[in-house]
Write a protein that holds these residues in place. Structure first.
Motif, PDB file in Angstrom:
ATOM      1  N   GLU A 136       0.839  -1.214   0.000  1.00  0.00           N
ATOM      2  CA  GLU A 136       0.000   0.000   0.000  1.00  0.00           C
ATOM      3  C   GLU A 136       0.868   1.257   0.000  1.00  0.00           C
ATOM      4  N   LYS A 137       1.914   1.253   0.820  1.00  0.00           N
ATOM      5  CA  LYS A 137       2.815   2.405   0.912  1.00  0.00           C
ATOM      6  C   LYS A 137       3.542   2.616  -0.417  1.00  0.00           C
ATOM      7  N   LEU A 138       3.955   1.518  -1.042  1.00  0.00           N
ATOM      8  CA  LEU A 138       4.669   1.632  -2.310  1.00  0.00           C
ATOM      9  C   LEU A 138       3.751   2.195  -3.398  1.00  0.00           C
ATOM     10  N   LEU A 139       2.514   1.718  -3.400  1.00  0.00           N
ATOM     11  CA  LEU A 139       1.541   2.226  -4.376  1.00  0.00           C
ATOM     12  C   LEU A 139       1.379   3.737  -4.202  1.00  0.00           C
ATOM     13  N   GLU A 140       1.281   4.153  -2.952  1.00  0.00           N
ATOM     14  CA  GLU A 140       1.132   5.573  -2.632  1.00  0.00           C
ATOM     15  C   GLU A 140       2.326   6.365  -3.187  1.00  0.00           C
ATOM     16  N   LEU A 141       3.517   5.824  -2.978  1.00  0.00           N
ATOM     17  CA  LEU A 141       4.733   6.499  -3.447  1.00  0.00           C
ATOM     18  C   LEU A 141       4.745   6.623  -4.971  1.00  0.00           C
ATOM     19  N   VAL A 142       4.458   5.507  -5.653  1.00  0.00           N
ATOM     20  CA  VAL A 142       4.495   5.512  -7.120  1.00  0.00           C
ATOM     21  C   VAL A 142       3.436   6.472  -7.677  1.00  0.00           C
ATOM     22  N   LYS A 143       2.249   6.453  -7.061  1.00  0.00           N
ATOM     23  CA  LYS A 143       1.168   7.337  -7.522  1.00  0.00           C
ATOM     24  C   LYS A 143       1.489   8.809  -7.246  1.00  0.00           C
ATOM     25  N   SER A 144       2.215   9.053  -6.148  1.00  0.00           N
ATOM     26  CA  SER A 144       2.510  10.443  -5.782  1.00  0.00           C
ATOM     27  C   SER A 144       3.401  11.127  -6.818  1.00  0.00           C
ATOM     28  N   GLY A 146       3.070  10.225 -10.087  1.00  0.00           N
ATOM     29  CA  GLY A 146       2.372  10.022 -11.362  1.00  0.00           C
ATOM     30  C   GLY A 146       2.747   8.749 -12.093  1.00  0.00           C
ATOM     31  N   GLY A 147       3.278   7.770 -11.358  1.00  0.00           N
ATOM     32  CA  GLY A 147       3.723   6.536 -12.002  1.00  0.00           C
ATOM     33  C   GLY A 147       2.628   5.496 -12.175  1.00  0.00           C
ATOM     34  N   LEU A 148       2.977   4.418 -12.874  1.00  0.00           N
ATOM     35  CA  LEU A 148       2.068   3.293 -13.104  1.00  0.00           C
ATOM     36  C   LEU A 148       2.571   2.103 -12.287  1.00  0.00           C
ATOM     37  N   PHE A 149       1.631   1.276 -11.832  1.00  0.00           N
ATOM     38  CA  PHE A 149       1.932   0.241 -10.841  1.00  0.00           C
ATOM     39  C   PHE A 149       1.365  -1.107 -11.290  1.00  0.00           C
ATOM     40  N   TYR A 150       2.250  -2.044 -11.613  1.00  0.00           N
ATOM     41  CA  TYR A 150       1.806  -3.366 -12.078  1.00  0.00           C
ATOM     42  C   TYR A 150       2.484  -4.466 -11.262  1.00  0.00           C
ATOM     43  N   PRO A 151       1.781  -5.167 -10.377  1.00  0.00           N
ATOM     44  CA  PRO A 151       2.375  -6.337  -9.716  1.00  0.00           C
ATOM     45  C   PRO A 151       2.962  -7.278 -10.784  1.00  0.00           C
ATOM     46  N   ALA A 152       4.202  -7.725 -10.550  1.00  0.00           N
ATOM     47  CA  ALA A 152       4.935  -8.478 -11.573  1.00  0.00           C
ATOM     48  C   ALA A 152       4.631  -9.981 -11.497  1.00  0.00           C
ATOM     49  N   HIS A 153       4.802 -10.645 -12.628  1.00  0.00           N
ATOM     50  CA  HIS A 153       4.673 -12.118 -12.759  1.00  0.00           C
ATOM     51  C   HIS A 153       3.732 -12.712 -11.715  1.00  0.00           C
ATOM     52  N   VAL A 154       2.479 -12.305 -11.769  1.00  0.00           N
ATOM     53  CA  VAL A 154       1.511 -12.730 -10.739  1.00  0.00           C
ATOM     54  C   VAL A 154       1.265 -14.243 -10.774  1.00  0.00           C
ATOM     55  N   ASP A 155       1.583 -14.872 -11.877  1.00  0.00           N
ATOM     56  CA  ASP A 155       1.350 -16.314 -12.029  1.00  0.00           C
ATOM     57  C   ASP A 155       2.423 -17.159 -11.359  1.00  0.00           C
ATOM     58  N   ARG A 156       3.544 -16.540 -10.987  1.00  0.00           N
ATOM     59  CA  ARG A 156       4.650 -17.339 -10.472  1.00  0.00           C
ATOM     60  C   ARG A 156       4.485 -17.685  -8.998  1.00  0.00           C
ATOM     61  N   HIS A 157       5.344 -18.586  -8.507  1.00  0.00           N
ATOM     62  CA  HIS A 157       5.221 -19.001  -7.112  1.00  0.00           C
ATOM     63  C   HIS A 157       5.996 -18.120  -6.163  1.00  0.00           C
ATOM     64  N   SER A 158       7.000 -17.406  -6.687  1.00  0.00           N
ATOM     65  CA  SER A 158       7.739 -16.543  -5.768  1.00  0.00           C
ATOM     66  C   SER A 158       7.617 -15.084  -6.177  1.00  0.00           C
ATOM     67  N   TYR A 159       7.687 -14.222  -5.187  1.00  0.00           N
ATOM     68  CA  TYR A 159       7.629 -12.767  -5.365  1.00  0.00           C
ATOM     69  C   TYR A 159       6.371 -12.316  -6.099  1.00  0.00           C
ATOM     70  N   SER A 160       5.289 -13.062  -5.935  1.00  0.00           N
ATOM     71  CA  SER A 160       4.060 -12.740  -6.651  1.00  0.00           C
ATOM     72  C   SER A 160       2.961 -12.317  -5.685  1.00  0.00           C
ATOM     73  N   ILE A 161       2.201 -11.329  -6.064  1.00  0.00           N
ATOM     74  CA  ILE A 161       1.122 -10.840  -5.196  1.00  0.00           C
ATOM     75  C   ILE A 161       0.098 -11.946  -4.923  1.00  0.00           C
ATOM     76  N   PHE A 229      -0.005   6.882 -19.731  1.00  0.00           N
ATOM     77  CA  PHE A 229       0.068   7.551 -18.426  1.00  0.00           C
ATOM     78  C   PHE A 229      -1.196   8.353 -18.136  1.00  0.00           C
ATOM     79  N   ASN A 230      -1.808   8.871 -19.186  1.00  0.00           N
ATOM     80  CA  ASN A 230      -3.043   9.654 -18.981  1.00  0.00           C
ATOM     81  C   ASN A 230      -4.193   8.763 -18.533  1.00  0.00           C
ATOM     82  N   ARG A 231      -4.079   7.472 -18.845  1.00  0.00           N
ATOM     83  CA  ARG A 231      -5.165   6.546 -18.512  1.00  0.00           C
ATOM     84  C   ARG A 231      -4.973   5.905 -17.140  1.00  0.00           C
ATOM     85  N   ARG A 232      -3.957   6.362 -16.418  1.00  0.00           N
ATOM     86  CA  ARG A 232      -3.617   5.646 -15.170  1.00  0.00           C
ATOM     87  C   ARG A 232      -4.764   5.713 -14.151  1.00  0.00           C
ATOM     88  N   VAL A 233      -4.810   4.662 -13.342  1.00  0.00           N
ATOM     89  CA  VAL A 233      -5.912   4.509 -12.366  1.00  0.00           C
ATOM     90  C   VAL A 233      -5.697   5.483 -11.210  1.00  0.00           C
TER      91      VAL A 233
END
Lengths: 233, 132
Positions: A136-144, A146-161, A229-233
């Motif tokens: 949550e804190k990281l999302l806040e930082l990236v959004k502050s 104007g960045g875009l935020f994509y959890p990486a390789h969500v299908d994998r077993h390690s380091y995945s959300i 970037f204009n379409r960011r959530v």
């Protein structure tokens, strides 16, 4: 339409091949015919400026990016529309990394390079560690910035959300998810995970070797990166 | 043959150590846990214990009525505990938890307890107190 690969590691990532120099990466992308790429090293943007200069010269858009590790050990691809925004976020990310010195014999080198691929320095702090920022804190930082935020390789077993948190918290306003190339039948995968419906899906390479950079395959429907970037959530 | 039977009986008796049924309230007292959510909660019996931090893993393996020991403090722990219908969450190592998580837990009737002990120490203390 933009052909892209937004998850490529340069030689700054200790696990990456030494041949992953700014010139090699950007020129390879140009040969493949990609319109836009992102150099996403672990918790650092040290080689992004050099790659952007080369990208400008050869006609490949280099989007400033970073693969950041949250406190929950989830990897996130963050993209920024300016190098200044990326630097602002990177400063905080660096501060949030534990003070562990890289041991090159175990992890590999963390090389900083200029636009001529000269090694101009080496990052001493180990970059492959979790930051102390919750997702949550990281999302806040990236959004502050104007960045875009994509959890990486969500299908994998390690380091995945999905592995670490079970599912994406609904309160988390992410811009999309990255599904790794290990998933061949994307439609079948998504049919099995109805909870992922509605998220934009990025297909990146997570290349650590030149040969692994994505083919001209995945594309964005936008006409420009600005539009993304204009379409960011 | 008789000897074998005697040994088997002895093993059985030894392994059938008394399991002491315990409620959340009793456990909190016994293990000196602080209650982070509403102090006036519906007390219930604890019938098992699960230790884990990867929520996908916990979701598919933890059992109903268990006490769940974890260091994961993301808001999703509430949903996982509710989904599995665990008795309570015990946050180990004194990890911080945000107000959002507490509020969500209270709205779902999930009880969150906290201890400074490690997951291992908490699990050992749990076993000593309950025999589970």
């Amino acid at each position: 339409m933009i052909y892209y690969d937004f998850h490529i590691h340069s030689a700054l990532s200790p696990c990456s091949d030494k041949d992953m120099t700014p010139n090699n990466i950007v020129n390879m992308a140009q040969i493949i015919g990609l319109d836009a790429i992102a150099i996403t090293d672990h918790n650092s943007i040290g080689n992004v400026r050099a790659a952007m200069k080369i990208g400008d010269a050869v006609g490949v858009k280099v989007v400033p990016g970073m693969e950041i590790e949250t406190a929950e050990e989830i990897h996130v691809i963050a993209l920024f529309n300016t190098i200044e925004a990326a630097e602002e976020a990177a400063k905080e990310v660096y501060r949030a990394l534990p003070n562990i010195k890289n041991r090159t014999e175990i992890f590999g080198n963390q090389l900083l390079m200029d636009e001529d691929d000269n090694i101009v320095g080496e990052e001493e702090k180990l970059l492959v560690s979790p930051t102390n920022l919750s997702i949550e804190k990281l999302l806040e930082l990236v959004k502050s910035v104007g960045g875009l935020f994509y959890p990486a390789h969500v299908d994998r077993h390690s380091y995945s959300i999905l592995t670490n948190l079970g599912f994406i918290p609904e309160e988390l306003k992410i811009d999309g998810i990255e599904i790794s190339k290990k998933v061949e039948d994307i439609q079948a995968y998504l049919d099995n995970r109805p909870d992922l419906k509605g998220y934009r899906v990025l297909r990146n390479s997570d290349a650590h070797y030149l040969a692994d950079i994505a083919e001209k395959d995945a594309f964005l429907t936008e006409n420009s990166i600005d539009e993304l970037f204009n379409r960011r959530v | 043959m008789n000897q074998v039977r005697t040994v088997a009986k002895a093993i059985e008796r030894f392994s059938r150590k008394a399991v002491k049924a315990m409620t959340i309230c009793e456990l909190a007292k016994e293990l000196d846990l602080s209650v982070l959510t509403d102090k006036n909660y519906d007390d219930r019996e604890i019938k098992g214990c699960f230790v884990g931090d990867l929520l996908s893993w916990v979701m598919s393996r933890a059992e109903q009525d268990s006490a769940w020991i974890t260091i994961m403090n993301n808001i999703n722990i509430v949903a996982v505990a509710a989904l599995v219908d665990m008795a309570c969450i015990i946050l180990a190592e004194g990890v911080d938890v945000t107000e959002d998580v507490i509020k969500k837990a209270e709205s779902q009737g999930i009880i969150i307890l906290s201890t400074k002990k490690t997951c291992y120490e908490t699990a050992v203390a749990f076993h000593k107190a309950t025999g589970i």
